[in-house]
Each structure stands twice: as C-alpha cells, then as structure tokens.
Write an enzyme that holds these catalytic residues in place. Structure first.
Site, PDB file in Angstrom:
ATOM      1  N   ASP A 128      16.257  25.031 -15.497  1.00  0.00           N
ATOM      2  CA  ASP A 128      17.257  24.253 -14.770  1.00  0.00           C
ATOM      3  C   ASP A 128      18.424  25.157 -14.377  1.00  0.00           C
ATOM      4  OD1 ASP A 128      15.790  21.970 -15.192  1.00  0.00           O
ATOM      5  OD2 ASP A 128      17.066  21.180 -16.781  1.00  0.00           O
ATOM      6  N   ARG A 129      19.072  24.811 -13.290  1.00  0.00           N
ATOM      7  CA  ARG A 129      20.233  25.579 -12.829  1.00  0.00           C
ATOM      8  C   ARG A 129      21.291  25.691 -13.918  1.00  0.00           C
ATOM      9  NH1 ARG A 129      25.218  24.673 -10.222  1.00  0.00           N
ATOM     10  NH2 ARG A 129      24.954  22.422 -10.452  1.00  0.00           N
TER      11      ARG A 129
END
Length: 284
Positions: A128-129
């Site tokens: 995930d970012r």
C-alpha cells in the site's frame, strides 16, 4: 512501437471505432488530439496515427500520458539488495508501488527505473502507498511472472510490525480469519459473511503497543482491516475504522505499519532468500 519515456511505458487505449482523432479528442480532451497531430500516437503495429486515420471498434492505440502535478515524497528509498535479476528496496511511507491515479512519477517503480537505469524493472508484489518496508522488483520483463507466482501461491513468508493501542481484554496472540472484499470505487475493504479468504497471526511483542503481524494470505488492506476488527486500528490509519480526509502533501502522520521481512526460495536458483527492512525508530 513506443518505448519507455521518463521511466514510463505508453498508455494503451481501446477504441470505440471510427476517426481516431475525433474519438481521442472527445474522450480525453484536446491534449490527446494534439498528440495525434504531433505524430505521438501509434497503432498496435507501430504505425503513426494521423488526422485521417480510421480504425475499427476494439482497436488499440498507444500514446504517452501527460503526468499530473505531484507533491514530491520527501523520503529516501534505500536499495537493500541488487543483482542481475532482482532489486529489493526499502520503500518509505506515502510512496505508491507503481503508477495509479494521481500518483505516477512519485512511485517506487518510476523512481527506481530512473535512479538505476532499468527500464524493464517491475514489482513482483505491491505494498500500500501508506505502508513502508521491503519491496521486491524484477529487472527484466520475462522474470516477473516467476516471482509473482511465489506471492500469489503464498510461498513468501512475510512479517510486518505495527503500532496500535493495547487492550488487555483482547486475548493475544490469536489468528484472525475473515472474508475480506474490496470493491472498485470504495476506499475501504469490508468483512462479509462467508468462507474466510484472509488470515493473519496477530502478536503483541511489546507492552508499549508494538505488534508482529504475520499474514498467511494477501488481501487488499488485510492487516489494517484485521487490526481494526479487533478494536486495535493501526496508529495513523486514515481509512480504518473511519475514513479521514486525505491531505495531499501532509506527511506528518504516517501509517505505523512496516513490511519488516520477506523470506522465500528463489525460483531461479533454489536458494533461500531473506530481506529485512533497515528502518528503525518506532519499530525497535
């Protein structure tokens, strides 16, 4: 055929059919039409599209996308390991793995392609970012599937560290199992009734709220969903249990989740591989 430019390959657009210039102009605005007039759009055979080109429905054209304005992510991304086949990076918080939506240049993939001069570099999996930690890339296109298969089959042992509140009424360690569904267009993944498709071992390893999370599956937002389901949302999480406003450029409250270690048998050499994040501070 168009190659890599600015560390990005061209976008592929499926056409409805008819005059290409008019369709691109109607769907994507005059900037796309100008690319046709400038000779910057090609068909699947590499032939340049001009103002008079007409293509049947289902045809594809290729063109370079215009990069959005992005706030630079002000954190370093050290390379933990590199050989002829793979690159392992220590991704920081706030840096997406690969281009998507408003994040294009400010992604781990584009940064590393530029820094290392590897135009075919590809991620073997994603973080995930908002998650930091160990991220594996392959250096050549033909290798990607071999390593992706390891992750898809659950053959990579992954260990995460997280910070969250401590609740003495929550019995730990425990294995959390649930059915997680992430629908297109919705920010949150949700738990639904049905056969479990996600499993995480949750252990409290420090009375100050340091947790070791060992996922045995790889659903979107799995660790964040499972911690929130225990009433222990990960510190700094803007999605779980409640969606908070995402302020682009605010790097003050990173999600306290780190992909600390990955281990696997290399599909090319058969040797055991282990890569560990060097990020310190709150994780120690």
């Amino acid at each position: 055929m168009l190659g890599v430019r600015d560390a990005l390959g061209p976008a592929r657009v499926r056409l409805y059919g008819g005059p290409v210039l008019a369709e691109l102009d109607a769907r994507f605005g005059t900037a796309a039409g100008r690319k046709v007039l400038a000779g910057e759009v090609v068909d699947s055979r590499g032939a340049v599209i001009d103002r008079d080109t007409v293509l049947p429905p289902g045809s594809f054209v290729h063109l370079y996308r215009d990069l959005p304005d992005e706030v630079p992510v002000p954190f370093e991304m050290p390379v933990l390991y590199r050989d002829d086949d793979i690159v392992v990076a220590d991704k920081p918080h706030f840096l997406a793995t690969m281009p998507r939506g408003r994040h294009v240049a400010q992604t781990a993939l584009v940064r590393l392609r530029c820094e290392l001069g590897l135009p075919e570099l590809s991620p073997a999996h994603r973080l995930d970012r908002l998650t930091a930690g160990v991220l594996l890339f392959t250096t050549r296109r033909e290798l990607r599937g071999r390593y992706q298969t390891l992750f898809a089959r659950g053959l990579v042992h992954k260990t995460y560290l997280a910070r969250a509140a401590v609740d003495p009424t929550v019995a730990l360690p425990r294995v959390v199992r649930s059915r997680i569904v992430k629908r297109r267009g919705q920010l949150q993944a949700v738990c639904e009734p049905g056969e479990p498709n996600a499993e995480t071992l949750v252990e409290l390893i420090s009375p100050q709220g340091l947790y070791r999370l060992t996922p045995r599956t790889g659903r979107t937002h799995q660790l964040r969903v499972h911690m929130a389901s225990l009433g222990l949302p990960i510190t700094g999480d803007p999605l779980y249990p409640k969606v908070l406003q995402d302020v682009d450029g605010d790097f003050s409250s990173p999600l306290q989740l780190l992909a600390k270690r990955i281990e696997f048998d290399d599909p090319l050499t058969g040797s055991r591989r282990e890569f560990i994040s060097r990020r310190e501070g709150i994780w120690s």
